[in-house]
Scaffold this motif. Structure first.
Motif, PDB file in Angstrom:
ATOM      1  N   ASP A 179      47.805  16.559 103.120  1.00 34.71           N
ATOM      2  CA  ASP A 179      47.755  18.034 103.095  1.00 34.71           C
ATOM      3  C   ASP A 179      48.946  18.670 102.384  1.00 34.71           C
ATOM      4  OD1 ASP A 179      45.323  18.465 104.300  1.00 34.71           O
ATOM      5  OD2 ASP A 179      46.125  18.708 106.315  1.00 34.71           O
ATOM      6  N   GLN A 180      49.495  17.982 101.398  1.00 39.18           N
ATOM      7  CA  GLN A 180      50.686  18.506 100.724  1.00 39.18           C
ATOM      8  C   GLN A 180      50.398  18.984  99.299  1.00 39.18           C
ATOM      9  OE1 GLN A 180      53.203  15.061 101.105  1.00 39.18           O
ATOM     10  NE2 GLN A 180      53.524  15.376 103.308  1.00 39.18           N
ATOM     11  N   ARG A 181      49.115  19.058  98.918  1.00 38.60           N
ATOM     12  CA  ARG A 181      48.782  19.538  97.572  1.00 38.60           C
ATOM     13  C   ARG A 181      47.715  20.627  97.651  1.00 38.60           C
ATOM     14  NH1 ARG A 181      50.669  17.048  92.979  1.00 38.60           N
ATOM     15  NH2 ARG A 181      50.033  19.061  92.134  1.00 38.60           N
ATOM     16  N   LYS A 182      48.088  21.729  98.280  1.00 35.13           N
ATOM     17  CA  LYS A 182      47.159  22.860  98.418  1.00 35.13           C
ATOM     18  C   LYS A 182      46.821  23.467  97.055  1.00 35.13           C
ATOM     19  CE  LYS A 182      46.863  22.751 102.911  1.00 35.13           C
ATOM     20  NZ  LYS A 182      45.619  22.304 103.565  1.00 35.13           N
ATOM     21  N   ASP A 183      47.728  23.305  96.068  1.00 35.47           N
ATOM     22  CA  ASP A 183      47.463  23.834  94.720  1.00 35.47           C
ATOM     23  C   ASP A 183      46.237  23.159  94.109  1.00 35.47           C
ATOM     24  OD1 ASP A 183      48.950  21.435  94.726  1.00 35.47           O
ATOM     25  OD2 ASP A 183      49.848  21.846  92.757  1.00 35.47           O
ATOM     26  N   LEU A 184      46.141  21.841  94.286  1.00 32.27           N
ATOM     27  CA  LEU A 184      44.965  21.118  93.787  1.00 32.27           C
ATOM     28  C   LEU A 184      43.714  21.517  94.565  1.00 32.27           C
ATOM     29  CD1 LEU A 184      46.414  17.491  93.419  1.00 32.27           C
ATOM     30  CD2 LEU A 184      45.851  19.041  91.570  1.00 32.27           C
ATOM     31  N   GLU A 185      43.850  21.598  95.873  1.00 32.50           N
ATOM     32  CA  GLU A 185      42.703  21.963  96.702  1.00 32.50           C
ATOM     33  C   GLU A 185      42.144  23.327  96.303  1.00 32.50           C
ATOM     34  OE1 GLU A 185      43.477  21.681 100.910  1.00 32.50           O
ATOM     35  OE2 GLU A 185      44.336  19.678 100.728  1.00 32.50           O
ATOM     36  N   GLU A 186      43.035  24.251  96.011  1.00 34.40           N
ATOM     37  CA  GLU A 186      42.599  25.614  95.676  1.00 34.40           C
ATOM     38  C   GLU A 186      41.664  25.617  94.465  1.00 34.40           C
ATOM     39  OE1 GLU A 186      44.911  29.658  94.489  1.00 34.40           O
ATOM     40  OE2 GLU A 186      45.882  28.432  96.030  1.00 34.40           O
ATOM     41  N   VAL A 187      42.058  24.883  93.421  1.00 37.39           N
ATOM     42  CA  VAL A 187      41.255  24.843  92.187  1.00 37.39           C
ATOM     43  C   VAL A 187      39.943  24.083  92.422  1.00 37.39           C
ATOM     44  CG1 VAL A 187      41.166  23.975  89.802  1.00 37.39           C
ATOM     45  CG2 VAL A 187      43.256  25.044  90.667  1.00 37.39           C
ATOM     46  N   VAL A 188      40.031  22.898  93.021  1.00 40.35           N
ATOM     47  CA  VAL A 188      38.849  22.050  93.196  1.00 40.35           C
ATOM     48  C   VAL A 188      37.859  22.698  94.160  1.00 40.35           C
ATOM     49  CG1 VAL A 188      38.023  19.796  93.988  1.00 40.35           C
ATOM     50  CG2 VAL A 188      40.128  19.942  92.635  1.00 40.35           C
ATOM     51  N   TYR A 189      38.364  23.215  95.281  1.00 39.61           N
ATOM     52  CA  TYR A 189      37.480  23.825  96.272  1.00 39.61           C
ATOM     53  C   TYR A 189      36.762  25.039  95.690  1.00 39.61           C
ATOM     54  CZ  TYR A 189      39.682  21.050 100.062  1.00 39.61           C
ATOM     55  OH  TYR A 189      40.135  20.038 100.877  1.00 39.61           O
ATOM     56  N   ALA A 190      37.493  25.837  94.913  1.00 39.58           N
ATOM     57  CA  ALA A 190      36.872  27.028  94.298  1.00 39.58           C
ATOM     58  C   ALA A 190      35.713  26.607  93.391  1.00 39.58           C
ATOM     59  CB  ALA A 190      37.911  27.817  93.507  1.00 39.58           C
ATOM     60  N   MET A 191      35.933  25.565  92.604  1.00 42.49           N
ATOM     61  CA  MET A 191      34.879  25.111  91.688  1.00 42.49           C
ATOM     62  C   MET A 191      33.688  24.540  92.455  1.00 42.49           C
ATOM     63  SD  MET A 191      36.924  23.584  88.425  1.00 42.49           S
ATOM     64  CE  MET A 191      35.430  23.476  87.468  1.00 42.49           C
ATOM     65  N   MET A 192      33.957  23.841  93.532  1.00 45.08           N
ATOM     66  CA  MET A 192      32.853  23.294  94.336  1.00 45.08           C
ATOM     67  C   MET A 192      32.055  24.417  95.001  1.00 45.08           C
ATOM     68  SD  MET A 192      34.639  19.902  96.024  1.00 45.08           S
ATOM     69  CE  MET A 192      33.156  19.274  96.841  1.00 45.08           C
ATOM     70  N   ASP A 193      32.712  25.538  95.238  1.00 47.13           N
ATOM     71  CA  ASP A 193      32.030  26.700  95.826  1.00 47.13           C
ATOM     72  C   ASP A 193      31.376  27.583  94.769  1.00 47.13           C
ATOM     73  OD1 ASP A 193      32.664  25.995  98.427  1.00 47.13           O
ATOM     74  OD2 ASP A 193      34.543  27.122  98.441  1.00 47.13           O
ATOM     75  N   GLY A 194      31.434  27.138  93.493  1.00 47.72           N
ATOM     76  CA  GLY A 194      30.778  27.882  92.416  1.00 47.72           C
ATOM     77  C   GLY A 194      31.636  28.964  91.784  1.00 47.72           C
ATOM     78  N   ASN A 195      32.940  28.953  92.078  1.00 42.06           N
ATOM     79  CA  ASN A 195      33.847  29.970  91.518  1.00 42.06           C
ATOM     80  C   ASN A 195      34.729  29.351  90.438  1.00 42.06           C
ATOM     81  OD1 ASN A 195      32.906  31.833  93.491  1.00 42.06           O
ATOM     82  ND2 ASN A 195      34.283  30.898  94.987  1.00 42.06           N
ATOM     83  N   GLU A 196      34.305  29.503  89.198  1.00 37.61           N
ATOM     84  CA  GLU A 196      35.046  28.929  88.061  1.00 37.61           C
ATOM     85  C   GLU A 196      36.344  29.716  87.866  1.00 37.61           C
ATOM     86  OE1 GLU A 196      35.194  26.135  84.884  1.00 37.61           O
ATOM     87  OE2 GLU A 196      33.359  26.461  86.020  1.00 37.61           O
ATOM     88  N   PRO A 197      37.511  29.052  87.910  1.00 35.88           N
ATOM     89  CA  PRO A 197      38.762  29.805  87.734  1.00 35.88           C
ATOM     90  C   PRO A 197      38.964  30.227  86.273  1.00 35.88           C
ATOM     91  CG  PRO A 197      39.213  27.455  87.955  1.00 35.88           C
ATOM     92  CD  PRO A 197      37.746  27.620  88.141  1.00 35.88           C
ATOM     93  N   ASP A 198      39.730  31.259  86.095  1.00 33.07           N
ATOM     94  CA  ASP A 198      40.104  31.721  84.754  1.00 33.07           C
ATOM     95  C   ASP A 198      41.146  30.739  84.220  1.00 33.07           C
ATOM     96  OD1 ASP A 198      40.980  32.932  82.477  1.00 33.07           O
ATOM     97  OD2 ASP A 198      41.885  34.670  83.467  1.00 33.07           O
ATOM     98  N   ARG A 199      40.763  29.961  83.237  1.00 34.21           N
ATOM     99  CA  ARG A 199      41.662  28.896  82.774  1.00 34.21           C
ATOM    100  C   ARG A 199      42.954  29.441  82.175  1.00 34.21           C
ATOM    101  NH1 ARG A 199      37.973  23.909  80.392  1.00 34.21           N
ATOM    102  NH2 ARG A 199      36.723  23.644  82.292  1.00 34.21           N
ATOM    103  N   SER A 200      42.927  30.663  81.665  1.00 38.84           N
ATOM    104  CA  SER A 200      44.161  31.232  81.088  1.00 38.84           C
ATOM    105  C   SER A 200      45.227  31.459  82.161  1.00 38.84           C
ATOM    106  CB  SER A 200      43.856  32.552  80.371  1.00 38.84           C
ATOM    107  OG  SER A 200      43.415  33.517  81.312  1.00 38.84           O
ATOM    108  N   SER A 201      44.793  31.489  83.427  1.00 39.30           N
ATOM    109  CA  SER A 201      45.757  31.693  84.524  1.00 39.30           C
ATOM    110  C   SER A 201      46.282  30.377  85.081  1.00 39.30           C
ATOM    111  CB  SER A 201      45.092  32.483  85.654  1.00 39.30           C
ATOM    112  OG  SER A 201      44.079  31.680  86.269  1.00 39.30           O
ATOM    113  N   LEU A 202      45.776  29.258  84.555  1.00 38.12           N
ATOM    114  CA  LEU A 202      46.145  27.946  85.101  1.00 38.12           C
ATOM    115  C   LEU A 202      47.158  27.228  84.206  1.00 38.12           C
ATOM    116  CD1 LEU A 202      42.604  26.542  86.072  1.00 38.12           C
ATOM    117  CD2 LEU A 202      44.242  27.692  87.573  1.00 38.12           C
ATOM    118  N   SER A 203      48.006  26.407  84.818  1.00 40.13           N
ATOM    119  CA  SER A 203      48.901  25.535  84.053  1.00 40.13           C
ATOM    120  C   SER A 203      48.064  24.457  83.363  1.00 40.13           C
ATOM    121  CB  SER A 203      49.918  24.877  84.986  1.00 40.13           C
ATOM    122  OG  SER A 203      49.245  23.955  85.856  1.00 40.13           O
ATOM    123  N   LYS A 204      48.683  23.770  82.401  1.00 38.06           N
ATOM    124  CA  LYS A 204      47.986  22.679  81.691  1.00 38.06           C
ATOM    125  C   LYS A 204      47.473  21.637  82.693  1.00 38.06           C
ATOM    126  CE  LYS A 204      47.093  19.462  78.435  1.00 38.06           C
ATOM    127  NZ  LYS A 204      46.560  18.366  79.253  1.00 38.06           N
TER     128      LYS A 204
END
Length: 294
Positions: A244-269
């Motif tokens: 449970d020490q990588r909430k940053d990864l969970e945030e992106v992956v969970y959002a995509m699994m829920d059908g919410n594509e993140p704005d890639r311009s707001s994401l790090s490489k």
């Protein structure tokens, strides 16, 4: 919810450990066991492979060799049933038999061992026809094996269900089928826990892509309640995800699994790479060895 890590590297397939098993040299085995504990592994998997000739002598020796230096519980991993029993006799903590296939010729011999020695076991969803084709076939195998175990007095709480991870570059559709199966598991077998050989997801992929595939898939499995992973203790990111020490990864992956594509311009490489990998594992873009470059 955090996942338990079953350290996978005390394995006959490793050059150094394989040699130590063959020569019954305790030093490399004990060094590896101590390393795994230091790296946060919760259990250590002792994998002897087939061990047809030497397993009955080797398994209890390795168990005792490991128990001399660490107090972690163990998974006993070999296709030699007599070697499993020999190891069970000397385990100080409740071990896990890894694994029992959903094939009568295997489970009719191995489930009585789990019952007799009060051991947990990994229920492997490998049936008479081999690998199940989808989540429904996995569910049918799970019901069969768990029902027989229950009849022998083994409760669901002592069963770890492995639906079998397959390489994404060979069977891309299986990645999400397995996720669906794990979503069903609490209804099929309340109280049973889940596990998997995580690194199978990246088998056959180029080396530089294996870590990100393993890491992202572990986050996807975590979202559907995965209780444990058979894990590489040398992958610190994977361990951090489990703990449970990588909430940053969970945030992106969970959002995509829920059908919410993140704005890639707001994401790090790095997070763009995570999003691209999630898309591949979800089957939304076709697997190729160059998906991160597209």
């Amino acid at each position: 919810m955090a996942m338990l890590c079953f350290g996978e590297s005390l394995n006959v397939m490793g050059t150094k450990i394989g040699k130590a098993f063959k020569e019954m040299d305790p030093k490399p085995i004990q060094e590896e066991a101590v390393f795994q504990k230091e790296k946060g592994m919760d259990y250590i998997d002792i994998n002897l492979g087939p061990a047809k000739k030497t397993g009955v002598q080797l398994m209890p020796w390795v168990v005792e060799t490991v128990q001399e230096v660490v107090d972690l519980p163990l998974l006993l991993d070999t296709s030699n049933i007599d070697a499993i029993e020999a190891g069970l006799k000397v385990c100080k903590q409740t071990p896990i038999i890894n694994s029992i296939m959903c094939r009568p010729e295997r489970y009719e011999k191995m489930l009585p061992l789990a019952a007799e020695y009060n051991a947990d076991f990994v229920a492997l969803m490998w049936g008479p026809e081999g690998l199940p084709r989808d989540e429904n076939e996995r569910a049918a195998l799970a019901v069969e094996l768990i029902t027989v175990a229950n009849e022998m007095g083994i409760p669901n709480e002592k069963i770890w269900v492995d639906g079998i991870v397959t390489p994404v570059n060979v069977q891309q559709e299986h990645s999400m089928s397995l996720i669906k199966f794990y979503e069903m598991l609490s209804d099929i077998a309340p109280g049973a826990k889940s596990t998997c050989g995580l690194s199978n997801i990246s088998n056959g992929a180029p080396d530089h892509l294996r870590d990100i595939l393993n890491q992202v898939y572990s986050v996807m499995l975590k979202k559907v309640g995965m209780a444990s992973i058979i894990s590489d203790p040398r992958d610190d990111t994977l361990t951090a995800i489990a703990k449970d020490q990588r909430k940053d990864l969970e945030e992106v992956v969970y959002a995509m699994m829920d059908g919410n594509e993140p704005d890639r311009s707001s994401l790090s490489k790095d997070m763009v790479d995570v999003a691209k990998t999630t898309k591949v594992l979800m089957g939304r873009s076709l697997y190729s060895d160059s998906w991160l470059e597209l």
